[in-house]
Design a protein around this motif. Structure first.
Motif, PDB file in Angstrom:
ATOM      1  N   GLN A 154      32.327  21.897  69.219  1.00  0.00           N
ATOM      2  CA  GLN A 154      32.850  22.822  68.220  1.00  0.00           C
ATOM      3  C   GLN A 154      34.113  23.522  68.692  1.00  0.00           C
ATOM      4  N   THR A 155      34.088  24.012  69.940  1.00  0.00           N
ATOM      5  CA  THR A 155      35.257  24.762  70.403  1.00  0.00           C
ATOM      6  C   THR A 155      36.432  23.848  70.749  1.00  0.00           C
ATOM      7  N   ALA A 157      37.153  21.047  69.110  1.00  0.00           N
ATOM      8  CA  ALA A 157      37.717  20.669  67.815  1.00  0.00           C
ATOM      9  C   ALA A 157      38.412  21.836  67.126  1.00  0.00           C
ATOM     10  N   ARG A 158      37.831  23.037  67.263  1.00  0.00           N
ATOM     11  CA  ARG A 158      38.339  24.192  66.514  1.00  0.00           C
ATOM     12  C   ARG A 158      39.378  25.008  67.291  1.00  0.00           C
ATOM     13  N   ASP A 159      39.091  25.212  68.599  1.00  0.00           N
ATOM     14  CA  ASP A 159      39.886  26.168  69.368  1.00  0.00           C
ATOM     15  C   ASP A 159      40.662  25.533  70.534  1.00  0.00           C
ATOM     16  N   ASN A 160      40.534  24.223  70.709  1.00  0.00           N
ATOM     17  CA  ASN A 160      41.217  23.527  71.814  1.00  0.00           C
ATOM     18  C   ASN A 160      40.822  24.074  73.183  1.00  0.00           C
ATOM     19  N   GLY A 292      38.035  16.537  66.978  1.00  0.00           N
ATOM     20  CA  GLY A 292      39.060  17.198  66.169  1.00  0.00           C
ATOM     21  C   GLY A 292      40.287  16.382  65.881  1.00  0.00           C
TER      22      GLY A 292
END
Length: 293
Positions: A154-155, A157-160, A292
């Protein structure tokens, strides 16, 4: 000549699923022991895989799954019951005249491990050794699949970025696909591997800053690894509702990782299968959407 039947536990999981993929290219019958008869089981049947539903903690279920089997793959989740399941699997294999077992252990398995699960894996190896059924123990380092599960996926994909409690320890991430190929090869021709313990590692050893750099290289954007403290990691796992035994294991092996227990590079996979294990970059390319894009 009758084709041999090979039993795979965890057939809808990562290593078991990839072992089935590899075995489907060989002249063998495949039987998968599953916890549920669901859509994943139905998908296996469409591929010509025989499925049986059962529980590794019920010896009669294991006996039924083992009937007529020539070799079998044992996989148990990070949950209580490993020693009991091992004993049942070994006994059922002995009764059925099974010629070989491939046991999925872990690189941190040892007699004095602080992790209860890793210590149980060491004990599970000994139970299989005592059974008299020829066994090959596999001890993988951390899977590359850690990157596409839970908070990490999740991180990234979302926050790099991603956070783990591993400091600057090192390992060579190993993909489940490569492990599946090894499992299939040993099950199909077990005699050369009987009694051996194989550490399974990827081709390039690195710390998680290196993993982040490899992801950045393949995905074309900057990914950052942020080390975290083990107690913060414990709180994160508790908030996600993980079982306590799983949490205790993951926190204990975080210290093992920092201490070098997970180090090493591939010496086994290519020699057994003829194909080298995939790099982190290749794994990222294969899982680009999950990470991502």
């Amino acid at each position: 000549m009758t084709q041999q039947t090979i039993l795979i536990t965890g057939g809808t999981g990562a290593t078991g699923g990839h072992a089935i993929e590899a075995l489907r290219q060989m002249p063998v019958n495949i039987r998968a022991m599953l916890r549920k008869d669901d859509e994943r089981a139905a998908a296996l049947r469409t591929q010509g895989v025989e499925t049986v539903v059962g529980d590794l903690l019920e010896i009669d279920d294991v006996r039924a799954a083992m009937d007529g089997v020539s070799s079998a793959y044992f996989l148990y989740p990070l949950l209580p019951g490993l020693i009991t399941a091992t004993a049942y699997f070994a006994q059922a294999a002995q009764e059925a005249g099974v010629k070989a077992i491939v046991n999925m252990s872990q690189i941190s398995a040892r007699r004095d491990s602080a992790s209860h699960q890793a210590r149980d894996h060491w004990m599970s190896e000994r139970v299989f050794d005592w059974s008299g059924v020829p066994v090959t123990h596999l001890r993988p380092t951390f899977f590359a699949e850690w990157l596409i599960r839970g908070a990490q996926m999740q991180t990234i994909a979302r926050d790099n970025m991603f956070r783990l409690p591993f400091g600057t320890g090192r390992h060579a991430p190993i993909a489940a696909q490569d492990q599946g190929r090894v499992i299939a090869a040993i099950l199909a021709d077990p005699a050369p591997h009987a009694g051996k313990t194989y550490p399974l590692c990827g081709p390039v050893e690195m710390d998680y800053h290196g993993v982040a750099a490899a992801l950045s290289e393949e995905l074309g954007r900057t990914i950052v690894y942020e080390p975290m403290e083990v107690e913060a990691y414990r709180a994160q796992l508790q908030a996600r509702g993980m079982p306590e035994q799983t949490i205790q294991h993951l926190c204990a092996v975080a210290f093992d990782y920092r201490d070098g227990v997970f180090e090493g590079t591939d010496r086994i996979i290519e020699s057994i299968t003829g194909i080298p294990p995939m790099t982190v970059q290749a794994f990222a390319e294969a899982n680009r959407t999950a990470l991502g894009g």
